[in-house]
Write a protein that holds these residues in place. Sequence first.
Motif, PDB file in Angstrom:
ATOM      1  N   ARG A  18     -21.816  23.306  11.732  1.00  7.46           N
ATOM      2  CA  ARG A  18     -20.793  23.180  12.649  1.00  7.46           C
ATOM      3  C   ARG A  18     -20.978  21.336  13.957  1.00  7.46           C
ATOM      4  O   ARG A  18     -21.716  21.006  13.191  1.00  7.46           O
ATOM      5  N   PRO A  19     -20.428  21.933  14.571  1.00  7.90           N
ATOM      6  CA  PRO A  19     -20.042  20.202  15.056  1.00  7.90           C
ATOM      7  C   PRO A  19     -21.795  19.505  15.505  1.00  7.90           C
ATOM      8  O   PRO A  19     -21.988  20.050  16.204  1.00  7.90           O
ATOM      9  N   HIS A  20     -21.826  18.012  15.456  1.00  7.88           N
ATOM     10  CA  HIS A  20     -23.470  18.018  15.943  1.00  7.88           C
ATOM     11  C   HIS A  20     -23.023  17.947  17.673  1.00  7.88           C
ATOM     12  O   HIS A  20     -22.156  17.133  17.482  1.00  7.88           O
ATOM     13  N   ALA A  63     -32.151  31.977   9.033  1.00  6.89           N
ATOM     14  CA  ALA A  63     -32.682  31.070  10.016  1.00  6.89           C
ATOM     15  C   ALA A  63     -32.778  29.276   9.049  1.00  6.89           C
ATOM     16  O   ALA A  63     -32.559  28.050   9.983  1.00  6.89           O
ATOM     17  N   ALA A  64     -32.789  29.403   8.172  1.00 13.18           N
ATOM     18  CA  ALA A  64     -33.371  28.149   6.899  1.00 13.18           C
ATOM     19  C   ALA A  64     -31.542  27.521   7.078  1.00 13.18           C
ATOM     20  O   ALA A  64     -31.842  25.930   7.092  1.00 13.18           O
ATOM     21  N   PHE A  65     -30.651  27.978   7.259  1.00 13.08           N
ATOM     22  CA  PHE A  65     -29.438  27.533   6.942  1.00 13.08           C
ATOM     23  C   PHE A  65     -29.107  26.919   8.764  1.00 13.08           C
ATOM     24  O   PHE A  65     -28.683  25.956   8.275  1.00 13.08           O
ATOM     25  N   GLU A  66     -29.093  27.600   9.272  1.00  9.86           N
ATOM     26  CA  GLU A  66     -29.570  26.743  10.710  1.00  9.86           C
ATOM     27  C   GLU A  66     -30.158  25.460  10.777  1.00  9.86           C
ATOM     28  O   GLU A  66     -30.165  24.199  11.605  1.00  9.86           O
ATOM     29  N   GLU A  67     -31.410  25.840  10.074  1.00 10.27           N
ATOM     30  CA  GLU A  67     -32.546  24.396   9.695  1.00 10.27           C
ATOM     31  C   GLU A  67     -32.125  23.904   9.329  1.00 10.27           C
ATOM     32  O   GLU A  67     -32.189  22.315   9.748  1.00 10.27           O
ATOM     33  N   ALA A  89     -29.583  17.751   9.222  1.00 10.19           N
ATOM     34  CA  ALA A  89     -28.117  16.574   8.963  1.00 10.19           C
ATOM     35  C   ALA A  89     -28.120  15.413  10.214  1.00 10.19           C
ATOM     36  O   ALA A  89     -28.456  15.248  10.504  1.00 10.19           O
ATOM     37  N   TRP A  90     -28.059  16.717  11.411  1.00 14.02           N
ATOM     38  CA  TRP A  90     -28.276  16.317  12.881  1.00 14.02           C
ATOM     39  C   TRP A  90     -29.533  15.027  13.260  1.00 14.02           C
ATOM     40  O   TRP A  90     -29.006  13.803  13.531  1.00 14.02           O
ATOM     41  N   THR A  91     -30.340  14.940  13.238  1.00 15.04           N
ATOM     42  CA  THR A  91     -31.692  14.286  13.455  1.00 15.04           C
ATOM     43  C   THR A  91     -31.172  13.594  12.224  1.00 15.04           C
ATOM     44  O   THR A  91     -31.803  11.910  12.153  1.00 15.04           O
TER      45      THR A  91
END
Length: 206
Positions: free
Chosen positions: A24-26, A81-85, A90-92
């Motif tokens: 997903r986009p940041h 859920a792990a994939f979204e984590e 990446a974002w943080t």
Amino acid sequence: MLDKLITEFDRGLRTLFASASSARPHPDQQLAEAELSPEEKRHALGLMRVNHCGEVCAQALYQGQALTARDAAARDALRHAAFEEVEHLAWTERRIRELGGRPSLFNPLWYTGSLAMGVTAGLLGDKWNLGFLQETELQVGAHLDSHLSELPASDVRSRAIVSQMRDDELRHADMAQSFGAARLPAPVKGMMALTAKLMTGSSYRL
């Protein structure tokens, strides 16, 4: 079995030492960088370091839970859920670098402990496994809400990231509930909250 262990070991190394990527986009990519005072930048950096460490723990927790989950649907839900984590990682991670810092030195320690907790939760049975997931996400959601109140109002980039993470975490909690999560006893919830407090205190500074 050996192949599975090698795969999970590789996943752990990538979580701790490789840069994560996001499908997903940041959430902050269209937002301008704010002028922050040195104190505001230091505080925002500490909070984002805590959030990154929390996502490292989430990866380990879900990895351990998926390894020991009995029900295929529950296992797939944990992996999703792990994939979204990973995206949260990446974002943080990028935001930490933008603020002039680095991830927590304690990440390997917290990863190991979270992996052990995830394996233990899975061994107790799927309903307790999912209950542990649900409570974790509810506590994380509350924790991210507190960060939204603490982050500098002008730091719209950090705030956008934390806001999207909170929404994702609460959706994971709802998912766990839909799969039949058991309600955890109060002492277990209290121990989880205490562990989270130790993690946040250490990773904020180092």
